[in-house]
Write an enzyme that holds these catalytic residues in place. Structure first.
Site, PDB file in Angstrom:
ATOM      1  N   CYS A  29       0.814  -1.066   0.039  1.00  0.00           N
ATOM      2  CA  CYS A  29       0.047   0.139   0.013  1.00  0.00           C
ATOM      3  C   CYS A  29       0.651   1.153  -0.096  1.00  0.00           C
ATOM      4  O   CYS A  29       1.841   1.413   0.546  1.00  0.00           O
ATOM      5  CB  CYS A  29      -1.053   0.074   1.165  1.00  0.00           C
ATOM      6  SG  CYS A  29      -2.218  -1.181   1.313  1.00  0.00           S
TER       7      CYS A  29
ATOM      8  N   GLU B 268      17.884 -16.838  -9.167  1.00  0.00           N
ATOM      9  CA  GLU B 268      17.358 -15.765  -9.501  1.00  0.00           C
ATOM     10  C   GLU B 268      16.423 -15.433 -10.930  1.00  0.00           C
ATOM     11  O   GLU B 268      15.472 -14.812 -10.961  1.00  0.00           O
ATOM     12  CB  GLU B 268      18.325 -14.590  -9.283  1.00  0.00           C
ATOM     13  CG  GLU B 268      18.047 -13.415  -9.793  1.00  0.00           C
ATOM     14  CD  GLU B 268      16.987 -12.573  -9.105  1.00  0.00           C
ATOM     15  OE1 GLU B 268      16.427 -13.332  -8.102  1.00  0.00           O
ATOM     16  OE2 GLU B 268      16.531 -11.642  -9.395  1.00  0.00           O
TER      17      GLU B 268
ATOM     18  N   HIS C  31      19.078 -37.247 -10.674  1.00  0.00           N
ATOM     19  CA  HIS C  31      18.229 -37.585  -9.461  1.00  0.00           C
ATOM     20  C   HIS C  31      16.825 -37.380  -9.580  1.00  0.00           C
ATOM     21  O   HIS C  31      16.322 -37.358  -8.451  1.00  0.00           O
ATOM     22  CB  HIS C  31      19.077 -37.246  -8.295  1.00  0.00           C
ATOM     23  CG  HIS C  31      20.300 -37.337  -7.931  1.00  0.00           C
ATOM     24  ND1 HIS C  31      20.776 -38.662  -7.667  1.00  0.00           N
ATOM     25  CD2 HIS C  31      21.467 -36.706  -8.222  1.00  0.00           C
ATOM     26  CE1 HIS C  31      22.265 -38.735  -7.496  1.00  0.00           C
ATOM     27  NE2 HIS C  31      22.642 -37.525  -8.177  1.00  0.00           N
TER      28      HIS C  31
ATOM     29  N   LYS D 130       5.829  -4.402  -4.385  1.00  0.00           N
ATOM     30  CA  LYS D 130       7.221  -4.101  -4.428  1.00  0.00           C
ATOM     31  C   LYS D 130       7.820  -4.273  -2.929  1.00  0.00           C
ATOM     32  O   LYS D 130       8.641  -4.985  -2.789  1.00  0.00           O
ATOM     33  CB  LYS D 130       7.683  -3.014  -5.154  1.00  0.00           C
ATOM     34  CG  LYS D 130       9.393  -3.074  -5.012  1.00  0.00           C
ATOM     35  CD  LYS D 130       9.783  -2.192  -6.332  1.00  0.00           C
ATOM     36  CE  LYS D 130      11.230  -2.119  -6.410  1.00  0.00           C
ATOM     37  NZ  LYS D 130      11.736  -3.610  -6.608  1.00  0.00           N
TER      38      LYS D 130
ATOM     39  N   TRP E  41      -2.872  -2.495  -1.847  1.00  0.00           N
ATOM     40  CA  TRP E  41      -2.530  -4.109  -1.999  1.00  0.00           C
ATOM     41  C   TRP E  41      -3.293  -4.767  -1.082  1.00  0.00           C
ATOM     42  O   TRP E  41      -3.164  -4.448   0.617  1.00  0.00           O
ATOM     43  CB  TRP E  41      -0.839  -4.440  -1.808  1.00  0.00           C
ATOM     44  CG  TRP E  41      -0.796  -5.630  -2.123  1.00  0.00           C
ATOM     45  CD1 TRP E  41      -0.479  -6.248  -3.319  1.00  0.00           C
ATOM     46  CD2 TRP E  41      -0.370  -6.802  -1.429  1.00  0.00           C
ATOM     47  NE1 TRP E  41      -0.071  -7.583  -3.169  1.00  0.00           N
ATOM     48  CE2 TRP E  41      -0.274  -7.850  -2.035  1.00  0.00           C
ATOM     49  CE3 TRP E  41      -0.674  -7.144   0.072  1.00  0.00           C
ATOM     50  CZ2 TRP E  41      -0.206  -9.305  -1.608  1.00  0.00           C
ATOM     51  CZ3 TRP E  41      -0.729  -8.413   0.776  1.00  0.00           C
ATOM     52  CH2 TRP E  41      -0.100  -9.252  -0.154  1.00  0.00           C
TER      53      TRP E  41
ATOM     54  N   ARG F 207       3.685  -0.237  -4.769  1.00  0.00           N
ATOM     55  CA  ARG F 207       3.282  -0.975  -3.698  1.00  0.00           C
ATOM     56  C   ARG F 207       2.030  -1.712  -3.486  1.00  0.00           C
ATOM     57  O   ARG F 207       1.653  -2.172  -2.714  1.00  0.00           O
ATOM     58  CB  ARG F 207       3.335   0.181  -2.614  1.00  0.00           C
ATOM     59  CG  ARG F 207       4.681   1.030  -2.806  1.00  0.00           C
ATOM     60  CD  ARG F 207       4.457   2.204  -1.585  1.00  0.00           C
ATOM     61  NE  ARG F 207       4.579   1.562  -0.336  1.00  0.00           N
ATOM     62  CZ  ARG F 207       5.789   1.389   0.407  1.00  0.00           C
ATOM     63  NH1 ARG F 207       6.826   1.514  -0.100  1.00  0.00           N
ATOM     64  NH2 ARG F 207       5.417   0.842   1.470  1.00  0.00           N
TER      65      ARG F 207
ATOM     66  N   GLU G   8       7.749 -14.811 -11.863  1.00  0.00           N
ATOM     67  CA  GLU G   8       7.021 -13.532 -11.281  1.00  0.00           C
ATOM     68  C   GLU G   8       6.581 -12.468 -12.445  1.00  0.00           C
ATOM     69  O   GLU G   8       5.586 -11.787 -12.129  1.00  0.00           O
ATOM     70  CB  GLU G   8       7.854 -12.765 -10.274  1.00  0.00           C
ATOM     71  CG  GLU G   8       9.052 -12.063 -10.783  1.00  0.00           C
ATOM     72  CD  GLU G   8       9.691 -11.186  -9.762  1.00  0.00           C
ATOM     73  OE1 GLU G   8       8.919 -10.619  -8.954  1.00  0.00           O
ATOM     74  OE2 GLU G   8      10.967 -11.098  -9.653  1.00  0.00           O
TER      75      GLU G   8
ATOM     76  N   LYS H 189      12.703 -14.413 -11.616  1.00  0.00           N
ATOM     77  CA  LYS H 189      12.404 -13.364 -12.652  1.00  0.00           C
ATOM     78  C   LYS H 189      11.355 -13.944 -13.596  1.00  0.00           C
ATOM     79  O   LYS H 189      10.268 -13.510 -14.077  1.00  0.00           O
ATOM     80  CB  LYS H 189      13.431 -12.856 -13.430  1.00  0.00           C
ATOM     81  CG  LYS H 189      14.332 -11.985 -12.696  1.00  0.00           C
ATOM     82  CD  LYS H 189      13.997 -10.678 -12.188  1.00  0.00           C
ATOM     83  CE  LYS H 189      13.170 -10.526 -10.816  1.00  0.00           C
ATOM     84  NZ  LYS H 189      14.163 -10.532  -9.768  1.00  0.00           N
TER      85      LYS H 189
ATOM     86  N   ASN I 254      -1.299   2.475   5.704  1.00  0.00           N
ATOM     87  CA  ASN I 254      -0.503   1.185   5.074  1.00  0.00           C
ATOM     88  C   ASN I 254       0.120   0.652   6.369  1.00  0.00           C
ATOM     89  O   ASN I 254       0.741   1.087   7.380  1.00  0.00           O
ATOM     90  CB  ASN I 254       0.942   1.904   4.616  1.00  0.00           C
ATOM     91  CG  ASN I 254       1.900   0.631   3.920  1.00  0.00           C
ATOM     92  OD1 ASN I 254       1.602  -0.504   3.968  1.00  0.00           O
ATOM     93  ND2 ASN I 254       2.948   1.149   4.358  1.00  0.00           N
ATOM     94  N   GLY I 255      -0.205  -0.934   6.353  1.00  0.00           N
ATOM     95  CA  GLY I 255       0.120  -1.657   7.330  1.00  0.00           C
ATOM     96  C   GLY I 255      -1.005  -2.566   7.696  1.00  0.00           C
ATOM     97  O   GLY I 255      -2.097  -2.731   6.667  1.00  0.00           O
TER      98      GLY I 255
HETATM   99  C1  F6R Z   1      11.607 -10.073  -7.098  1.00  0.00           C
HETATM  100  C2  F6R Z   1      11.419  -9.121  -5.754  1.00  0.00           C
HETATM  101  C3  F6R Z   1      11.003  -9.600  -4.577  1.00  0.00           C
HETATM  102  C4  F6R Z   1      11.873  -8.909  -3.368  1.00  0.00           C
HETATM  103  C5  F6R Z   1      11.719  -9.005  -1.931  1.00  0.00           C
HETATM  104  C6  F6R Z   1      12.482  -8.488  -0.954  1.00  0.00           C
HETATM  105  O1  F6R Z   1      11.908  -9.596  -7.973  1.00  0.00           O
HETATM  106  O2  F6R Z   1      11.745  -7.977  -6.016  1.00  0.00           O
HETATM  107  O3  F6R Z   1      11.373 -10.903  -4.295  1.00  0.00           O
HETATM  108  O4  F6R Z   1      13.509  -9.182  -3.583  1.00  0.00           O
HETATM  109  O5  F6R Z   1      10.215  -8.843  -1.784  1.00  0.00           O
HETATM  110  O6  F6R Z   1      12.224  -6.946  -0.980  1.00  0.00           O
HETATM  111  P1  F6R Z   1      13.230  -6.084  -0.503  1.00  0.00           P
HETATM  112  O7  F6R Z   1      14.720  -6.313  -1.168  1.00  0.00           O
HETATM  113  O8  F6R Z   1      12.756  -4.835  -0.504  1.00  0.00           O
HETATM  114  O9  F6R Z   1      13.606  -6.789   1.129  1.00  0.00           O
END
Ligand code: F6R
Length: 607
Positions: free
Chosen positions: A2, A480, A503, A602, A74, A27, A487, A484, A100-101
């Site tokens: 949020c 990683e 295996h 995010k 969110w 957010r 997601e 990507k 927010n929270g």
């Molecule tokens: C994926 C992504 C998330 C963040 C995770 C941690 O692309 O961005 O997996 O890496 O939510 O967020 P931070 O780094 O802000 O603690």
């Protein structure tokens, strides 16, 4: 998650709030809304879905007034809907809040307030805040907000306006990010810096339990006991342009292409002739002698950067490391003592689980070193040692430039600790820092091949599954890359340690299965070559990422990308860029909302 914004000044609030919200949409984007005071009324417009839906409403029903608050949601409590969208108001409409929270005790509060005659219309936890402030209001909004906050459990940053006191905007923060922007005859609140960058770069960073009273021409901050706090003005050095798309189709694309600069910025000023200088990392040789274990804790992509960091620190500083996702760490009774160093990584510096892990570790006496991108963020403020990634604002939900700069920072930490222990010679330090400096070029080289990466993505965008294989550091890169892909393109992808193929996972390979092989490490290159042959023999379509010295095996695979030769330990930095681009083009080809993937936000500021 949020995002909240607020404005008080002489300009019309609506456009300023919408502009701010558009910078916070990363957010959360389940709904958006505004409340603006005008002529003895607080008028609210809110709409399910993206901010553009709210803008359509405002086109026909604009809001006038110079005091207002806004929210992009969110959803946590209550489905995404017009009704559950913020702002929420008290029954009489006198008070409007954005939040927010999570208010953890909202059900108890709601029951009590209903018995007292308050009428609720939403399923949210937030609505109790508006009613509670209204209940405590007897002519002093600040006192009412402070009294209400004493009854609220959980985490929150809140913006409040009241039609009874239209000369103020009140904001309060507890465990959710909130900043105050300081303008000339106008002031702002926001969950994050990009929301106010077009207006001011001078801010107050609110601490937990602080309340800010914003008037047009002044801001006063109080602590939890109601005592005025003298806040220092913090000057943000981000450029407003950094938070715009700047000609790219998506923020993610822009952020991927910014990586040569981001990595250079991470290195700037830190590499000296015979040493490295790490801002606020103040661990001394003596401190290190007293550390017997290191825990690395983070979430998502930051955790994946931590995986690479674990290898670096074990190799260069020879300290045993446990690595854990923050959501596991906080509930698993980790062994922490005053000899533990906790290293956390977080782009936003606000991730709730990571903050909780810090709390646990600090209570057990551990020292905390944070790698983060956001200056003054909660995690930066909680840590004993801080290393900023200096990647500039990252707006796309999927993390890219934050990841590669975190990896570079982990190399810095490993070299620094190794130097303190006398394990890294001058020559080694120079070799590694030269390789880091050089890797901007290797990243650029990857970007220059984006057309070929796009073509491979276009050939395969309709596939349901994809697999990534590698070993050692390459396996971490695959983890990683796989994150990507899933997601942002919603293609099911999994990463496997290539040695594990036989295996079990090799059973998944059939004609046409896409297998991406990352093979940048010399010591396992031949092993991966065998794996390539094994999956090719079963019909896989293979994309390979390797170093140029192995160019001769291009004919063994369907598509090969070669990194100009580089130190193996630094190779994960350019290698991941191919995967980021592949995921990006896959998502675009599948018509996905690249910057705002479904169900994600995010900054995960709730558990
Ligand atoms: C994926 C992504 C998330 C963040 C995770 C941690 O692309 O961005 O997996 O890496 O939510 O967020 P931070 O780094 O802000 O603690």
């Amino acid at each position: 998650m949020c995002g909240i914004v607020g404005y008080i000044g002489n300009e019309q609030a609506q456009d300023i709030l919408i502009n701010g919200l558009s910078k916070l949409e990363y957010r959360g984007y389940d709904s958006a809304g505004l409340a603006v005071y005008d002529n003895d009324e607080i008028n609210v417009r809110k709409k399910k879905g993206r901010i553009k839906n709210l803008v359509e409403v405002l086109d026909t029903q604009p809001l006038t007034g110079t005091l207002g608050i806004g929210h992009t949601r969110w959803a946590t409590h209550g489905e995404p809907s017009d009704l559950n969208a913020h702002p929420h108001t008290s029954s009489d409409g006198d008070i409007a809040v954005v939040h927010n929270g999570i208010i953890e005790n909202y059900l108890d509060l709601k029951e009590m307030l209903i018995k007292e005659g308050h009428r609720f219309i939403s399923d949210t936890d937030t609505e109790v805040i508006a009613h509670l402030i209204n209940k405590h209001y007897d002519g002093d909004l600040l006192k009412a907000v402070q009294a209400a906050s004493k009854e609220l459990g959980g985490s929150y940053s809140i913006g409040v306006i009241s039609k009874k006191e239209p000369d103020k905007l009140i904001a309060i923060r507890k465990n959710s990010p909130l900043i105050v922007g300081l303008g000339e005859n106008e002031n702002y609140i926001a969950s994050d810096i990009p929301a106010i960058l077009n207006h001011t770069r001078d801010i107050y960073l609110l601490d937990n339990d602080e309340t800010a009273v914003l008037e047009k021409d002044k801001v006063t901050v109080y602590d939890e006991n109601g005592k005025e706090v003298g806040k220092q003005v913090f000057h943000v050095n981000w450029d407003p342009g950094d938070a715009e798309k700047g000609g790219y189709d998506h923020f993610m694309q822009k952020e991927i292409f910014e990586q040569p600069r981001a990595i250079a910025d991470t290195l700037t000023g830190r590499i000296l002739d015979d040493s490295i200088r790490l801002d606020d990392v103040v661990i001394t040789k003596e401190d290190l002698e007293n550390i017997d274990r290191i825990h690395i804790v983070a979430c998502g992509t930051a955790y994946n950067a931590g995986l690479i960091g674990k290898s670096f620190i074990e190799k260069y500083a020879q300290v045993p490391i446990d690595i854990e996702t923050a959501s596991e760490y906080r509930y698993k009774d980790p062994i922490i003592t005053d000899k533990t160093l906790l290293i956390v990584l977080s782009q936003s510096g606000e991730t709730a689980d990571t903050l909780a892990a810090i709390d646990i570790a600090k209570k057990a006496g551990a020292r905390v070193l944070a790698i983060t991108n956001v200056v003054g963020s909660s995690i930066a403020r909680e840590a004993d040692d801080i290393l900023y990634t200096n990647a500039g604002p990252e707006i796309a939900v999927a993390s890219t430039k934050a990841y590669i700069t975190q990896v570079a920072c982990m190399m810095f930490i490993a070299l620094h600790l190794g130097r303190l222990k006398g394990l890294v010679s001058d020559e080694k330090l120079k070799e590694m820092t030269d390789a880091l400096i050089d890797c901007s070029k290797q990243v650029q080289n990857a970007l220059d091949q984006s057309e070929d990466i796009k073509n491979f993505a276009m050939d395969h965008f309709s596939k349901d599954d994809m697999f990534l294989i590698g070993r050692g550091l390459d396996y971490s890169t695959c983890i990683e890359g796989s994150l990507k892909i899933k997601e942002i393109s919603y293609v099911h992808s999994e990463s496997f340690s290539a040695g594990e193929l036989k295996h079990g996972p090799i059973a998944l390979i059939e004609d046409g299965t896409v297998v991406i092989v990352v093979a940048t490490q010399e010591k396992t290159f031949d092993k991966l070559l065998s794996n390539i042959k094994e999956v090719k023999a079963r019909g896989a379509h293979v994309m390979l990422i390797a170093q140029e010295k192995h160019k001769d095996i291009a004919s063994e695979v369907d598509q090969a990308f070669f990194i100009p030769n580089i130190n193996d330990d630094i190779a994960p930095i350019p290698a991941v860029v191919y995967l980021q681009l592949f995921a990006y083009f896959l998502a675009v080809a599948r018509g996905c909302d690249v910057d705002k993937p479904r169900n994600l936000a995010k900054s995960v500021t709730v558990e």
